[in-house]
Design a protein around this motif. Structure first.
Motif, PDB file in Angstrom:
ATOM      1  N   GLY A 191      30.490 -41.901 -48.245  1.00 18.56           N
ATOM      2  CA  GLY A 191      31.936 -41.952 -48.119  1.00 18.56           C
ATOM      3  C   GLY A 191      32.643 -41.389 -49.335  1.00 18.56           C
ATOM      4  O   GLY A 191      32.032 -41.146 -50.386  1.00 18.56           O
ATOM      5  N   PRO A 192      33.964 -41.175 -49.218  1.00 15.30           N
ATOM      6  CA  PRO A 192      34.729 -40.640 -50.355  1.00 15.30           C
ATOM      7  C   PRO A 192      34.657 -41.559 -51.561  1.00 15.30           C
ATOM      8  O   PRO A 192      34.890 -42.757 -51.448  1.00 15.30           O
ATOM      9  CB  PRO A 192      36.158 -40.537 -49.794  1.00 15.30           C
ATOM     10  N   GLU A 193      34.303 -40.981 -52.681  1.00 20.45           N
ATOM     11  CA  GLU A 193      34.152 -41.744 -53.935  1.00 20.45           C
ATOM     12  C   GLU A 193      33.139 -42.876 -53.795  1.00 20.45           C
ATOM     13  O   GLU A 193      33.226 -43.889 -54.491  1.00 20.45           O
ATOM     14  CB  GLU A 193      35.500 -42.293 -54.397  1.00 20.45           C
ATOM     15  N   GLY A 194      32.187 -42.713 -52.884  1.00 25.40           N
ATOM     16  CA  GLY A 194      31.167 -43.746 -52.709  1.00 25.40           C
ATOM     17  C   GLY A 194      31.706 -45.064 -52.192  1.00 25.40           C
ATOM     18  O   GLY A 194      31.124 -46.121 -52.454  1.00 25.40           O
ATOM     19  N   CYS A 195      32.811 -45.007 -51.422  1.00 24.97           N
ATOM     20  CA  CYS A 195      33.493 -46.249 -51.028  1.00 24.97           C
ATOM     21  C   CYS A 195      32.704 -47.090 -50.039  1.00 24.97           C
ATOM     22  O   CYS A 195      33.040 -48.258 -49.812  1.00 24.97           O
ATOM     23  CB  CYS A 195      34.868 -45.933 -50.457  1.00 24.97           C
ATOM     24  N   TRP A 196      31.660 -46.528 -49.435  1.00 20.75           N
ATOM     25  CA  TRP A 196      30.860 -47.308 -48.486  1.00 20.75           C
ATOM     26  C   TRP A 196      29.594 -47.879 -49.122  1.00 20.75           C
ATOM     27  O   TRP A 196      28.777 -48.498 -48.427  1.00 20.75           O
ATOM     28  CB  TRP A 196      30.480 -46.449 -47.285  1.00 20.75           C
ATOM     29  N   GLN A 197      29.425 -47.680 -50.397  1.00 25.51           N
ATOM     30  CA  GLN A 197      28.256 -48.234 -51.070  1.00 25.51           C
ATOM     31  C   GLN A 197      28.508 -49.669 -51.523  1.00 25.51           C
ATOM     32  O   GLN A 197      29.603 -49.995 -51.999  1.00 25.51           O
ATOM     33  CB  GLN A 197      27.908 -47.410 -52.306  1.00 25.51           C
ATOM     34  N   VAL A 198      27.501 -50.493 -51.384  1.00 22.23           N
ATOM     35  CA  VAL A 198      27.509 -51.827 -51.987  1.00 22.23           C
ATOM     36  C   VAL A 198      26.897 -51.658 -53.380  1.00 22.23           C
ATOM     37  O   VAL A 198      25.693 -51.445 -53.526  1.00 22.23           O
ATOM     38  CB  VAL A 198      26.703 -52.831 -51.159  1.00 22.23           C
ATOM     39  N   LYS A 199      27.740 -51.725 -54.390  1.00 21.43           N
ATOM     40  CA  LYS A 199      27.277 -51.429 -55.746  1.00 21.43           C
ATOM     41  C   LYS A 199      26.230 -52.444 -56.197  1.00 21.43           C
ATOM     42  O   LYS A 199      26.360 -53.648 -55.979  1.00 21.43           O
ATOM     43  CB  LYS A 199      28.459 -51.444 -56.721  1.00 21.43           C
ATOM     44  N   GLY A 200      25.190 -51.915 -56.816  1.00 25.30           N
ATOM     45  CA  GLY A 200      24.144 -52.777 -57.358  1.00 25.30           C
ATOM     46  C   GLY A 200      23.076 -53.191 -56.371  1.00 25.30           C
ATOM     47  O   GLY A 200      22.110 -53.859 -56.744  1.00 25.30           O
ATOM     48  N   LEU A 201      23.234 -52.821 -55.102  1.00 28.23           N
ATOM     49  CA  LEU A 201      22.244 -53.235 -54.099  1.00 28.23           C
ATOM     50  C   LEU A 201      20.968 -52.413 -54.188  1.00 28.23           C
ATOM     51  O   LEU A 201      19.863 -52.955 -54.065  1.00 28.23           O
ATOM     52  CB  LEU A 201      22.841 -53.105 -52.695  1.00 28.23           C
ATOM     53  N   ALA A 202      21.109 -51.093 -54.403  1.00 25.77           N
ATOM     54  CA  ALA A 202      19.947 -50.212 -54.342  1.00 25.77           C
ATOM     55  C   ALA A 202      19.916 -49.246 -55.510  1.00 25.77           C
ATOM     56  O   ALA A 202      20.960 -48.803 -56.003  1.00 25.77           O
ATOM     57  CB  ALA A 202      19.952 -49.437 -53.026  1.00 25.77           C
ATOM     58  N   GLU A 203      18.712 -48.937 -55.943  1.00 29.04           N
ATOM     59  CA  GLU A 203      18.457 -47.892 -56.920  1.00 29.04           C
ATOM     60  C   GLU A 203      17.423 -46.945 -56.312  1.00 29.04           C
ATOM     61  O   GLU A 203      16.744 -47.299 -55.347  1.00 29.04           O
ATOM     62  CB  GLU A 203      17.965 -48.482 -58.244  1.00 29.04           C
ATOM     63  N   HIS A 204      17.264 -45.746 -56.933  1.00 28.16           N
ATOM     64  CA  HIS A 204      16.537 -44.715 -56.217  1.00 28.16           C
ATOM     65  C   HIS A 204      15.490 -44.020 -57.089  1.00 28.16           C
ATOM     66  O   HIS A 204      15.556 -44.054 -58.320  1.00 28.16           O
ATOM     67  CB  HIS A 204      17.512 -43.689 -55.655  1.00 28.16           C
ATOM     68  N   PHE A 205      14.552 -43.382 -56.411  1.00 32.01           N
ATOM     69  CA  PHE A 205      13.483 -42.626 -57.061  1.00 32.01           C
ATOM     70  C   PHE A 205      13.215 -41.378 -56.236  1.00 32.01           C
ATOM     71  O   PHE A 205      13.630 -41.265 -55.074  1.00 32.01           O
ATOM     72  CB  PHE A 205      12.199 -43.465 -57.173  1.00 32.01           C
ATOM     73  N   GLU A 206      12.509 -40.423 -56.828  1.00 31.38           N
ATOM     74  CA  GLU A 206      12.154 -39.200 -56.118  1.00 31.38           C
ATOM     75  C   GLU A 206      10.981 -39.467 -55.176  1.00 31.38           C
ATOM     76  O   GLU A 206       9.965 -40.049 -55.567  1.00 31.38           O
ATOM     77  CB  GLU A 206      11.780 -38.091 -57.107  1.00 31.38           C
ATOM     78  N   PHE A 207      11.128 -39.023 -53.942  1.00 32.50           N
ATOM     79  CA  PHE A 207      10.079 -39.201 -52.948  1.00 32.50           C
ATOM     80  C   PHE A 207       8.818 -38.454 -53.361  1.00 32.50           C
ATOM     81  O   PHE A 207       8.880 -37.323 -53.849  1.00 32.50           O
ATOM     82  CB  PHE A 207      10.584 -38.683 -51.600  1.00 32.50           C
ATOM     83  N   ASN A 208       7.676 -39.105 -53.196  1.00 30.97           N
ATOM     84  CA  ASN A 208       6.364 -38.538 -53.525  1.00 30.97           C
ATOM     85  C   ASN A 208       6.180 -38.267 -55.017  1.00 30.97           C
ATOM     86  O   ASN A 208       5.289 -37.498 -55.396  1.00 30.97           O
ATOM     87  CB  ASN A 208       6.093 -37.251 -52.727  1.00 30.97           C
ATOM     88  N   ASP A 209       6.999 -38.893 -55.856  1.00 32.74           N
ATOM     89  CA  ASP A 209       6.904 -38.710 -57.308  1.00 32.74           C
ATOM     90  C   ASP A 209       6.546 -40.053 -57.936  1.00 32.74           C
ATOM     91  O   ASP A 209       7.397 -40.931 -58.098  1.00 32.74           O
ATOM     92  CB  ASP A 209       8.240 -38.193 -57.843  1.00 32.74           C
ATOM     93  N   ILE A 210       5.280 -40.223 -58.290  1.00 29.45           N
ATOM     94  CA  ILE A 210       4.805 -41.504 -58.802  1.00 29.45           C
ATOM     95  C   ILE A 210       5.489 -41.860 -60.119  1.00 29.45           C
ATOM     96  O   ILE A 210       5.870 -43.017 -60.344  1.00 29.45           O
ATOM     97  CB  ILE A 210       3.268 -41.476 -58.961  1.00 29.45           C
ATOM     98  N   ALA A 211       5.658 -40.897 -60.998  1.00 27.85           N
ATOM     99  CA  ALA A 211       6.294 -41.173 -62.290  1.00 27.85           C
ATOM    100  C   ALA A 211       7.725 -41.662 -62.087  1.00 27.85           C
ATOM    101  O   ALA A 211       8.190 -42.588 -62.767  1.00 27.85           O
ATOM    102  CB  ALA A 211       6.266 -39.928 -63.170  1.00 27.85           C
ATOM    103  N   SER A 212       8.452 -41.046 -61.171  1.00 25.95           N
ATOM    104  CA  SER A 212       9.828 -41.460 -60.887  1.00 25.95           C
ATOM    105  C   SER A 212       9.867 -42.871 -60.314  1.00 25.95           C
ATOM    106  O   SER A 212      10.720 -43.688 -60.677  1.00 25.95           O
ATOM    107  CB  SER A 212      10.476 -40.476 -59.910  1.00 25.95           C
ATOM    108  N   LEU A 213       8.937 -43.178 -59.423  1.00 22.49           N
ATOM    109  CA  LEU A 213       8.869 -44.522 -58.847  1.00 22.49           C
ATOM    110  C   LEU A 213       8.561 -45.555 -59.925  1.00 22.49           C
ATOM    111  O   LEU A 213       9.208 -46.619 -59.991  1.00 22.49           O
ATOM    112  CB  LEU A 213       7.794 -44.555 -57.759  1.00 22.49           C
ATOM    113  N   GLU A 214       7.602 -45.263 -60.785  1.00 24.14           N
ATOM    114  CA  GLU A 214       7.241 -46.208 -61.846  1.00 24.14           C
ATOM    115  C   GLU A 214       8.405 -46.416 -62.811  1.00 24.14           C
ATOM    116  O   GLU A 214       8.653 -47.557 -63.257  1.00 24.14           O
ATOM    117  CB  GLU A 214       6.006 -45.697 -62.594  1.00 24.14           C
ATOM    118  N   ALA A 215       9.122 -45.348 -63.136  1.00 24.34           N
ATOM    119  CA  ALA A 215      10.251 -45.472 -64.054  1.00 24.34           C
ATOM    120  C   ALA A 215      11.344 -46.345 -63.452  1.00 24.34           C
ATOM    121  O   ALA A 215      11.928 -47.199 -64.138  1.00 24.34           O
ATOM    122  CB  ALA A 215      10.799 -44.088 -64.385  1.00 24.34           C
TER     123      ALA A 215
END
Length: 441
Positions: free
Chosen positions: A195-219
């Motif tokens: 959504g515009p300016e991320g207005c549909w996000q629930v802040k703090g609910l989710a964080e992200h990593f690169e798919f198929n990237d083990i180092a990114s997932l571990e970090a």
């Protein structure tokens, strides 16, 4: 389910060399509706747009009926359906098994709410847990988004109640798609959905990593109090990207070491589409929670969230849905289950998937400047086009103009998700149309 990897690879290798030279069966033809057919008047698209919110970018096609893997529009033209309601109509259209199950059930009782015991719901739950290693309990809802919403709520309660976390988060992969509710949009790591300016996000609910990237997932895991890793074994909307054995196994190890839950979103890749009942069976990594929907009801709305006993923390009142697990939807899902058990539905998905993949790879060799990659499993396949071709949406329209329905999966990826009952000659016909499109692109 028997291991089909060897058979699939063999079929691919045999078929690839001859795929382009093989004769193609006739494509769907334009037909004229019988004059005696009593159809209700089809509203014009302009009248439709006057009263329906424009939340979808629709193709200029009005579908009025279907049979098997073919659909017919209001002008009498037929199409090969390699969309299947977006990986949903696993038995195709007008399947007698589904018709009989729904007809019988609606004549008896179709909805009562979860205030009461529902025999069909219990039978479906028993089938699901019997056929899903490591999972013991089922919760029923109406869609994939609702199933993932339930999984998120379950994971957060488990983190707080069982592990004492104060600021639990859900980790998800960039390119993922988990639904359209506020929680599942927040879990979906694609800003275009936020959504515009991320207005549909629930802040703090989710964080992200690169798919198929083990180092990114571990970090990401090290930075946060992780309630769960929520991941698709094969990303669908994100471009048909297959999770690797090493990556999904690392997710399992991180969850085992910390007590976090591993949640597999199999809304698109589950219920036989990959040539196994579940997509994660290809890598032999067992989740704590699994979500499914789409093909589960063969096109009748139903979703499910399965969990292991250790994650079964919901109590009465924690989560609910009026329609979830109703007798009608469960009757449809049990018809799909019988097709899996008795009619070789998954084996057909494996065989036809190998045939389609071989044909796509042969075209990838022939049109190397136009195709950059073929990927996927079974009958969930993606054809990544060179950006110079103008994008997947343009290509999908060109295929539709020739009688083949496809669906984009990102800017340059064309997705192939036909009904699991698709026949060999229909795969050949689709490949023939596809080659015409590539030759002219």
């Amino acid at each position: 389910m028997p291991n089909t990897n060897t058979a699939v690879r063999l079929l691919c290798s045999i078929a690839a060399a001859a795929a382009l030279a093989a004769p193609r069966c006739a494509r769907p033809t334009q037909t004229k509706l019988a004059a005696a057919t009593a159809d209700p008047a089809v509203a014009s698209r302009e009248a439709f747009d006057d009263v329906v919110q424009k939340t979808y970018g629709r193709y200029p096609v009005t579908i009025v009926r279907g049979s098997g893997c073919e659909l017919e529009d209001d002008a009498g033209r037929t199409y090969l359906d390699f969309v299947a309601g977006i990986s949903t109509c696993c038995l195709g259209h007008g399947d007698q098994r589904l018709v009989d199950a729904i007809t019988k059930q609606i004549q008896e009782v179709h909805h009562v709410s979860n205030l009461y015991y529902i025999p069909n719901q219990g039978a479906l739950a028993a089938w699901l847990v019997k056929n899903t290693a490591g999972l013991d309990k089922a919760f029923f809802c109406n869609s994939g988004g609702e199933a993932n919403e339930a999984a998120i709520k379950l994971s957060l309660k488990h983190a707080v109640q069982e592990r004492g976390l104060k600021d639990p988060v859900i980790l998800t992969a960039y390119g993922s798609f988990h639904g359209r509710t506020m929680a599942t949009i927040s879990a979906t790591a694609q800003p275009k959905y936020h959504g515009p300016e991320g207005c549909w996000q629930v802040k703090g609910l989710a964080e992200h990593f690169e798919f198929n990237d083990i180092a990114s997932l571990e970090a990401a895991f090290e930075k946060h109090e992780v309630a769960a890793i929520l991941v698709e074994p094969i990303q669908g909307e994100g471009g048909v990207r297959v999770g690797t054995q090493e990556f999904l196994q690392k997710a399992r190890e991180l969850c085992d070491a910390s007590g976090a839950l591993l949640v597999f979103d199999e809304v698109q890749c589950g219920v036989g589409r990959t040539g196994r009942l579940w997509g994660h069976e290809h890598v032999n990594v067992i989740p704590d929670v699994l979500t499914c929907a789409k093909a589960l009801g063969g096109g009748v709305p139903i979703g499910a969230m399965l969990c292991a006993d250790k994650a079964n923390v919901f109590a009465p009142g924690d989560h609910a849905t009026t329609y979830g697990g109703n007798p009608l939807a469960c009757a449809a899902a049990l018809a799909v289950a019988r097709a899996v058990d008795d009619d070789g539905l998954v084996a057909n998905a494996a065989a036809r998937g190998a045939q389609l993949e071989a044909g796509l790879r042969a075209m990838g060799d022939k049109y190397a400047g136009k195709i950059t990659e073929v990927r996927g499993r079974g009958l969930l396949l993606g054809l990544e086009l060179s950006p110079e071709l103008g994008g997947a949406a343009k290509f999908v329209q060109a295929a539709a103009d020739r009688g083949l329905l496809l669906v984009p999966a990102g800017a340059d990826v064309v997705r192939f998700v036909p009904p699991l009952v698709v026949k060999a000659e229909q795969v050949d016909a689709a490949l023939g149309i596809l080659e015409e499109c590539l030759a002219e692109a």
